[in-house]
Design an enzyme around this catalytic site. Structure first.
Site, PDB file in Angstrom:
ATOM      1  N   ILE A   1       7.407  -0.101  10.830  1.00  0.00           N
ATOM      2  CA  ILE A   1       7.923   1.030  11.613  1.00  0.00           C
ATOM      3  C   ILE A   1       8.606   0.564  12.884  1.00  0.00           C
ATOM      4  O   ILE A   1       9.425   1.279  13.465  1.00  0.00           O
ATOM      5  CB  ILE A   1       6.767   2.007  11.942  1.00  0.00           C
ATOM      6  CG1 ILE A   1       7.319   3.366  12.380  1.00  0.00           C
ATOM      7  CG2 ILE A   1       5.816   1.404  12.982  1.00  0.00           C
ATOM      8  CD1 ILE A   1       6.282   4.470  12.406  1.00  0.00           C
ATOM      9  N   LYS A   2       8.315  -0.656  13.332  1.00  0.00           N
ATOM     10  CA  LYS A   2       8.842  -1.149  14.603  1.00  0.00           C
ATOM     11  C   LYS A   2      10.358  -1.368  14.568  1.00  0.00           C
ATOM     12  O   LYS A   2      10.984  -1.489  15.620  1.00  0.00           O
ATOM     13  CB  LYS A   2       8.146  -2.456  14.994  1.00  0.00           C
ATOM     14  CG  LYS A   2       6.645  -2.334  15.198  1.00  0.00           C
ATOM     15  CD  LYS A   2       6.292  -1.539  16.433  1.00  0.00           C
ATOM     16  CE  LYS A   2       4.808  -1.612  16.736  1.00  0.00           C
ATOM     17  NZ  LYS A   2       4.457  -0.937  17.984  1.00  0.00           N
TER      18      LYS A   2
END
Length: 453
Positions: free
Chosen positions: A42-43
């Site tokens: 998700i980063k």
């Protein structure tokens, strides 16, 4: 249709219903599979947002160096964007992070500096402090500071929140997220609460972290801080991205429960995810009594399991920490099935001739060698023969002159697979300290006996 570069593929990740692992949890449980982002986490979303905002503001200039403290995933997103956009990267991380994460960052051409975990954030050795020092020292550099850079939360307000709202057709009732920098839960939660203030936002914390107590009491308790194993969630300070007003409650999950749940997600749902996903599902199960059958719950699965192969997906790693108990035979269970015998040792000052006589009389082939009661080496029949063929006069020499490295030592929780791999032509046995502190020896015969017994 094609994309102009890899960064354009970030986002629009699938929402997948969980069917087995949460079967006793009321409601429909949906996982947001962030592993489909190009950097497998998700980063990627906030990494590109922080870079683009810094470019617009002039903080990040052409040919610059990006310097950041990262547990690995943010670094991957930054490194990927840096390659496309022409920047260099230097990352600091902690010795708690998995080797796979560090190797992955280096594979993208980044320089990685590993710092100690068990120090205060203000300590000059901490990965926060080292990254700040490098930013001051390296010309034309920029530190995103994912913890306090609100572009982190904004990325999720602009992307993750709207995606979840659309994918659930506005029916989501609960969002469950492991909290580290706080960007994912705060940005996504803010968007969802603006759409429907009744949506509950649950943050998952870990023991050794300060979030839960601070949310409930407003007290930042340094006495709560201690080292923990769970990666990607929990902190020993309060990042600016953690919006406590958006988060309704925090639930703490133990290192053991998070690690075992991570494995269960792969084994029971076929979804290969990292440690924070295990913590999130563990926390959800602990909170199940607060759910109703009609609820629609979204759990963020932050990153990919390939970054944890040496940890949560490694049975010996789990056993060493007492997380797995006797699923397979271990050194402890092998010893329990073994006949009680005194281990034969020889002092290093004894002569080679005495070693020959002991080997003959005891009908054994290798003997541990001690010095002041400590095992310091071993002597084997084959080694004695080789030494005497070269120099027959060695019969009267001390064992210490021809002994070789000691047998490998293993932990009581070491699996039979690991022990078997250590027993080979050079080592006919392994040594283990039992619960009373006594040294025991395990041979190939003992393993065979334990399997067949």
């Amino acid at each position: 249709m094609w994309y102009n570069n890899i960064l354009e593929t970030i986002g629009n990740t699938p929402l997948v219903k969980l069917n087995t692992i949460t079967k006793n949890v009321p409601g429909t449980i949906l996982a947001k599979i962030e592993t489909t982002n190009p950097g497998n986490s998700i980063k990627d979303r906030m990494a590109i947002k922080m870079i683009e905002d810094a470019e617009k503001s002039g903080k990040l200039k052409p040919g610059g160096t990006i310097i950041e403290g990262t547990s690995g995933n943010t670094g991957m997103g930054l490194a990927m964007a840096a390659i496309v956009k022409g920047y260099k990267c230097i990352f600091t991380t902690t010795d708690k992070q998995s080797k796979e994460k560090v190797d992955a960052l280096r594979a993208f051409g980044a320089e990685v500096i590993v710092c100690p975990t068990n120090v205060e954030p203000e300590d000059p050795r901490s990965y926060y402090s080292v990254s700040s020092r490098l930013e001051r020292e390296v010309p034309n550099s920029w530190k995103p500071n994912q913890y306090d850079n609100l572009a982190n939360s904004q990325a999720h307000y602009e992307q993750t929140g709207p995606e979840i709202w659309e994918q659930t057709e506005g029916k989501i009732t609960h969002l469950v997220v492991g909290v580290g920098t706080g960007g994912t839960i705060s940005g996504t939660g803010k968007y969802l609460k603006e759409k429907n203030p009744n949506i509950k936002i649950w943050g998952i914390d870990t023991y050794g972290s300060v979030f839960k107590k601070y949310k409930e009491t407003g007290i930042f308790d340094k006495d709560e801080i201690y080292p923990y194993i769970t990666e990607g969630i929990g902190e020993d300070f309060l990042p600016a991205n953690v919006n406590f007003d958006v988060i309704d409650l925090f639930e703490k999950v133990t290192d053991k429960d998070a690690a075992l749940m991570t494995r269960d997600i792969a084994r029971k749902e076929g979804i290969f995810v990292g440690n924070s996903a295990g913590a999130a599902i563990g926390g959800l199960i602990q909170l199940k009594d607060q759910l109703k059958p009609e609820d629609i719950v979204v759990v963020i699965f932050h990153d990919h399991g390939s970054r944890y192969m040496g940890k949560m997906y490694n049975e010996d790693w789990l056993r060493e920490r007492g997380f797995l108990q006797d699923e397979k035979l271990t050194a402890k269970s092998i010893l329990a099935k073994k006949e009680a015998t005194e281990i034969v040792t020889l002092d290093a000052t004894k002569s080679v001739l005495e070693a020959i006589n002991t080997i003959k009389s005891m009908n054994i082939s290798q003997i541990p060698v001690t010095q002041q009661g400590m095992i310091v080496g071993k002597i084997a029949e084959s080694e004695i023969l080789s030494a005497l063929l070269e120099n027959p006069g060695l019969k009267s020499a001390q064992i210490s002159e021809i002994m070789t490295a000691t047998f490998p030592f293993v932990d009581l929780n070491t699996s039979i697979d690991k022990i078997s791999s250590l027993i080979n032509r050079e080592n006919s046995a392994v040594l283990v300290e039992d619960e009373s502190g006594k040294i025991e020896i395990i041979t190939q015969y003992d393993i065979i006996n334990a399997i067949s017994g």
